[in-house]
Design a protein around this motif. Structure first.
Motif, PDB file in Angstrom:
ATOM      1  N   ARG A 113      26.570  79.252  15.751  1.00  0.00           N
ATOM      2  CA  ARG A 113      26.955  79.786  16.969  1.00  0.00           C
ATOM      3  C   ARG A 113      28.271  80.722  16.887  1.00  0.00           C
ATOM      4  N   ALA A 114      29.416  80.017  16.285  1.00  0.00           N
ATOM      5  CA  ALA A 114      30.598  80.289  16.392  1.00  0.00           C
ATOM      6  C   ALA A 114      30.808  81.249  15.587  1.00  0.00           C
ATOM      7  N   ALA A 115      29.924  81.390  14.358  1.00  0.00           N
ATOM      8  CA  ALA A 115      30.080  82.423  13.177  1.00  0.00           C
ATOM      9  C   ALA A 115      29.438  83.866  13.644  1.00  0.00           C
ATOM     10  N   ASP A 116      28.382  83.495  14.572  1.00  0.00           N
ATOM     11  CA  ASP A 116      27.613  84.765  14.938  1.00  0.00           C
ATOM     12  C   ASP A 116      28.268  85.305  16.351  1.00  0.00           C
ATOM     13  N   SER A 117      29.144  84.543  16.888  1.00  0.00           N
ATOM     14  CA  SER A 117      29.897  85.070  17.991  1.00  0.00           C
ATOM     15  C   SER A 117      30.703  86.325  17.775  1.00  0.00           C
ATOM     16  N   ALA A 118      30.823  87.099  18.909  1.00  0.00           N
ATOM     17  CA  ALA A 118      31.743  88.347  18.952  1.00  0.00           C
ATOM     18  C   ALA A 118      33.319  87.956  18.665  1.00  0.00           C
ATOM     19  N   GLU A 119      33.459  86.861  19.241  1.00  0.00           N
ATOM     20  CA  GLU A 119      34.817  86.338  19.080  1.00  0.00           C
ATOM     21  C   GLU A 119      35.203  85.870  17.852  1.00  0.00           C
ATOM     22  N   PRO A 120      36.038  86.503  17.108  1.00  0.00           N
ATOM     23  CA  PRO A 120      36.581  85.926  15.713  1.00  0.00           C
ATOM     24  C   PRO A 120      36.965  84.488  15.587  1.00  0.00           C
TER      25      PRO A 120
ATOM     26  N   VAL B 194      23.509  73.595 -16.967  1.00  0.00           N
ATOM     27  CA  VAL B 194      22.616  72.820 -17.400  1.00  0.00           C
ATOM     28  C   VAL B 194      21.138  72.924 -17.649  1.00  0.00           C
ATOM     29  N   VAL B 195      20.542  73.472 -16.537  1.00  0.00           N
ATOM     30  CA  VAL B 195      19.158  73.384 -16.479  1.00  0.00           C
ATOM     31  C   VAL B 195      18.583  75.068 -16.802  1.00  0.00           C
ATOM     32  N   ASN B 196      19.347  76.139 -16.124  1.00  0.00           N
ATOM     33  CA  ASN B 196      19.043  77.466 -16.639  1.00  0.00           C
ATOM     34  C   ASN B 196      17.894  77.846 -16.120  1.00  0.00           C
ATOM     35  N   PRO B 197      17.484  77.517 -14.574  1.00  0.00           N
ATOM     36  CA  PRO B 197      16.247  78.057 -14.243  1.00  0.00           C
ATOM     37  C   PRO B 197      16.161  79.302 -13.897  1.00  0.00           C
ATOM     38  N   GLU B 198      14.651  79.915 -13.499  1.00  0.00           N
ATOM     39  CA  GLU B 198      14.612  81.349 -13.266  1.00  0.00           C
ATOM     40  C   GLU B 198      15.152  81.614 -11.777  1.00  0.00           C
ATOM     41  N   VAL B 199      14.893  80.280 -10.961  1.00  0.00           N
ATOM     42  CA  VAL B 199      14.845  80.598  -9.490  1.00  0.00           C
ATOM     43  C   VAL B 199      15.803  79.511  -8.906  1.00  0.00           C
ATOM     44  N   VAL B 200      16.667  79.555  -7.952  1.00  0.00           N
ATOM     45  CA  VAL B 200      16.857  78.544  -7.038  1.00  0.00           C
ATOM     46  C   VAL B 200      16.805  78.841  -5.590  1.00  0.00           C
ATOM     47  N   VAL B 201      16.167  77.775  -4.960  1.00  0.00           N
ATOM     48  CA  VAL B 201      15.616  78.087  -3.805  1.00  0.00           C
ATOM     49  C   VAL B 201      16.244  77.123  -2.773  1.00  0.00           C
ATOM     50  N   LEU B 202      16.988  77.466  -1.702  1.00  0.00           N
ATOM     51  CA  LEU B 202      17.635  76.576  -0.973  1.00  0.00           C
ATOM     52  C   LEU B 202      16.630  76.091   0.150  1.00  0.00           C
ATOM     53  N   THR B 203      16.781  74.863   0.720  1.00  0.00           N
ATOM     54  CA  THR B 203      16.097  74.301   1.838  1.00  0.00           C
ATOM     55  C   THR B 203      16.802  73.144   2.531  1.00  0.00           C
ATOM     56  N   GLY B 204      16.303  72.735   3.589  1.00  0.00           N
ATOM     57  CA  GLY B 204      17.050  71.783   4.253  1.00  0.00           C
ATOM     58  C   GLY B 204      17.517  72.283   5.733  1.00  0.00           C
ATOM     59  N   TRP B 205      17.860  71.411   6.727  1.00  0.00           N
ATOM     60  CA  TRP B 205      18.395  71.954   7.874  1.00  0.00           C
ATOM     61  C   TRP B 205      19.603  72.650   7.887  1.00  0.00           C
ATOM     62  N   THR B 206      20.583  72.411   7.034  1.00  0.00           N
ATOM     63  CA  THR B 206      21.759  73.207   6.847  1.00  0.00           C
ATOM     64  C   THR B 206      21.294  74.585   6.399  1.00  0.00           C
ATOM     65  N   THR B 207      20.436  74.677   5.609  1.00  0.00           N
ATOM     66  CA  THR B 207      19.909  76.076   5.225  1.00  0.00           C
ATOM     67  C   THR B 207      19.230  76.895   6.361  1.00  0.00           C
ATOM     68  N   TRP B 208      18.579  76.123   7.066  1.00  0.00           N
ATOM     69  CA  TRP B 208      17.821  76.827   8.243  1.00  0.00           C
ATOM     70  C   TRP B 208      18.887  77.403   9.395  1.00  0.00           C
ATOM     71  N   ALA B 209      19.900  76.570   9.409  1.00  0.00           N
ATOM     72  CA  ALA B 209      20.974  76.937  10.487  1.00  0.00           C
ATOM     73  C   ALA B 209      22.100  78.002   9.698  1.00  0.00           C
ATOM     74  N   LEU B 210      22.464  77.934   8.387  1.00  0.00           N
ATOM     75  CA  LEU B 210      23.526  78.500   8.031  1.00  0.00           C
ATOM     76  C   LEU B 210      23.270  79.239   6.795  1.00  0.00           C
ATOM     77  N   GLY B 211      22.220  79.189   6.262  1.00  0.00           N
ATOM     78  CA  GLY B 211      21.918  79.744   4.949  1.00  0.00           C
ATOM     79  C   GLY B 211      22.161  81.375   4.878  1.00  0.00           C
ATOM     80  N   ASP B 212      21.618  81.909   6.009  1.00  0.00           N
ATOM     81  CA  ASP B 212      21.922  83.521   5.939  1.00  0.00           C
ATOM     82  C   ASP B 212      23.520  83.802   5.929  1.00  0.00           C
ATOM     83  N   LYS B 213      24.349  82.945   6.601  1.00  0.00           N
ATOM     84  CA  LYS B 213      25.554  82.947   6.541  1.00  0.00           C
ATOM     85  C   LYS B 213      26.384  82.724   5.187  1.00  0.00           C
ATOM     86  N   LEU B 214      25.824  81.535   4.475  1.00  0.00           N
ATOM     87  CA  LEU B 214      26.415  81.183   3.023  1.00  0.00           C
ATOM     88  C   LEU B 214      25.655  81.918   2.080  1.00  0.00           C
TER      89      LEU B 214
END
Ligand SMILES: [Zn+2]
Ligand SMILES: [Zn+2]
Lengths: 410, 410
Positions: free
Chosen positions: B299-306, B331-351
């Motif tokens: 919420r604070a990151a989305d707020s108009a107040e910096p 080490v693993v060199n995958p094609e894709v890395v996918v983020l999940t988990g509840w921190t992702t749902w809350a902050l993923g787009d900001k990170l």
């Protein structure tokens, strides 16, 4: 990139590979023994051995009359089937080794390389020259050579491209074409981490387990990962770059440009740096040549006269190494970790006990409880041996015995 | 541990799995489309679809008369075939979700768990209770249930043992026997990292690529690695413990006991610590409950107040995460890395943007050049979904359609 589909041809190929590994391991064996060592059915072993004899890869060396039943044939690799060459392109030298088809080393040759001369032509010429020298040294005719393997540092693959990417040294199609022309024999290329792992898979610990990591310790540091008997290559053939994973965020600058990589602590220049931090005035700090430094460090550690700065350098290196190996074990969780490379040959026995302790303490949960950490039993230059083995695999694939995906066959 | 041998039965199993994945992805499809999406031959698709229809796993939902030639049948998963349940045993709750056989979620239920009550009986009872609740909630009879999957934190495997090893919480045979009795339906157990990766493999990005890593961001942090369509389990089912690999040697103390783990920086308590280091007096520092803290940070990151401390916390977290992901990619060199988990749902787009930049900058060579870093499209609780999918796989293996090695079927 899509999904690799496996077929019944792959299963026949796997059986042939199992039998080849078993014959190589044993030196001499029988169909009965192969049934036991591979776990394949007697019928499959009989068929596979027939295929391998048919192509002249395996031979019956003698037949012993059994006390009961049929006589027993002794089987071995057919060393006379041909020759394979492995070439290790390192920073300051290019080393070529020629093997018979049973992977016995016949001869080696080396040409020096100026690490500051980066033009592809000089590298291509050096490889060509090393191959010529080793064939002369081993008295091998070009028409006896089943294949040549060349390990190139920094070799990577894109979806439709092959490139050699080391700082200031980028090869593409043109350079690879020139290499193929210069060598003039069936050619495969791979990167050194994959070559090392291939050698361990065919000739070392990899014959007995389903997963392992080979750890190269030298100027550079890296890992080769084997999972279910196959080399982990990754999306761009870059898997195993554990040497450039972090030990210390924002730590020592690494030659790759990143800060805090494992290599900056356990590569030879990293070990030199550790001693310099412990005792800037120490006599060994003045030894700039890496091989001189490592040899002197090993001698000092063995000396009757205690040298606390040397002991502390080895202790810290073991701490760095054990910690970094714990990270690899955390992610990959292999059954075995095998150390190789020239730092290992010089210092491995001194590093091993403390490294093992740190690894056990730091690896998560049970992941290191039954883990074996050991020094590789693959002798000689395992990069050259591994890439020569890949050249042999390519030959076996070309004659239809294996379906192995050869990384890059030129 | 020896080497896993693959047979022609495994190849049939792979084809059936490909077709199942394709039917699941499409919702509705046809034999012709399946030939295109799977790359299998029309004859193989026809045989496999026949097998799946024979067992009632796939159904023909309607038949359309073609303008030319034979009528076309529409195929779909047979949702009515039965039900599967997935149970996520987390630190403060046990969540059960029931799905139909097409993996559509029908109902969920949750029971609270006191994270300080560690006796196995209370956990077993909690699991049993959650399963009863979800069946009641979804109006599902026990005889409709094809299988129940339970995700247990810290589940590991030795050569002949299965144990649940989390600090102060060790389960062996006895406790697992009690769990089987309490649930009273066909049961599989797995650890949450493997469950997450299974969900991504069946229902997310894993349907389209051959290698990926799923990254769970929450209180704990870890990775699920998929290579060639199979979950990387490792020698003790512990592969993927990237959360307990090092970011900073001798850094922050992690709850696993090691110092400097990734989790100590990008797990929620780590993010709280980062804010505390930036501004010890910040209002959000007083929010002790992790979910309150993460929600308020978003919420604070989305707020108009910096709020520069909040911005700096997110920037540093992205730096830590991007750096740690670069290690995994090395080490693993995958094609894709996918983020999940509840921190992702809350902050993923900001990170995501800064994380991607740091990852690209720090991953070695070309390994991240074409890498996709994205947020998972698997909805809901992917741990419960994944372990329910494993229960369905076990059912399909029990009826002879698949040869999948089910991790632990009780
Ligand atoms: Zn580096
Ligand atoms: Zn930890």
């Amino acid at each position: 990139m899509g999904v690799l589909r496996r077929t019944s041809r792959d299963i026949r190929s796997d059986s042939r590979l199992d039998v080849l590994h078993a014959v190589l391991s044993a030196g001499e064996t029988t169909r009965n023994e192969l049934t036991q060592t591979t776990g394949l059915s007697p019928a499959t072993v009989a068929t596979v051995v027939g295929d391998l004899i048919g192509e002249g890869i395996v031979v019956e060396t003698k037949v012993t009359a059994g006390r009961i039943g049929r006589p027993t044939a002794t089987l071995a690799m057919n060393a006379a089937r041909g020759r394979v060459v492995g070439v290790d392109v390192a920073e300051t030298y290019i080393r070529a080794v020629v093997f018979d088809a049973a992977l016995n080393q016949l001869a080696h040759a080396q040409v020096a390389r100026d690490e500051h001369v980066l033009d592809p032509d000089s590298v291509v010429e050096g490889i060509g020259r090393a191959v010529e020298l080793v064939l002369a040294e081993g008295d091998v005719r070009r028409d006896e050579v089943l294949g040549v393997g060349v390990s190139l540092p920094g070799l990577v693959q894109g979806p439709n491209t092959v490139s050699v990417v080391v700082p200031n040294w980028t090869w593409h199609e043109v350079e690879l074409d020139r290499l193929r022309e210069r060598v003039g024999m069936p050619l495969v290329i791979d990167n050194p981490l994959k070559a090392m792992a291939t050698a361990e898979l065919w000739l070392g610990r990899g014959r007995y387990v389903s997963s392992l990591a080979t750890i190269n310790l030298g100027t550079g540091v890296g890992a080769g990962v084997v999972l279910e008997r196959r080399i982990l290559r990754g999306a761009t053939n870059s898997a195993g770059e554990w040497g450039h994973s972090l030990l210390v965020l924002d730590g020592r600058r690494c030659r790759c440009g990143r800060h805090g990589c494992v290599e900056a602590y356990v590569g030879v220049p990293g070990i030199q740096q550790t001693l310099r931090e412990i005792d800037p005035g120490h006599a060994l700090v003045r030894l700039e040549a890496q091989s001189d430094f490592i040899a002197a460090l090993a001698r000092a550690a063995d000396s009757a006269e205690p040298d606390s700065a040397v002991d502390e350098t080895i202790a810290r290196t073991a701490y760095y190494l054990g910690s970094a190996l714990a990270d690899l074990v955390a992610v990959v969780n292999p059954e075995v970790v095998v150390l190789t490379g020239w730092t290992t040959w010089a210092l491995g026995d001194k590093l091993l006990p403390a490294t093992r302790r740190h690894l056990q303490e730091q690896a998560p949960g049970w992941s290191a409880r039954d883990l074996l950490l050991e020094i590789s039993t693959v002798e000689g230059n395992s990069v050259a041996t591994g890439v020569a083995t890949t050249a042999l695999e390519r030959y076996l694939a070309d004659v239809g015995l294996l379906t192995t995906q050869i990384p890059i066959a030129l």
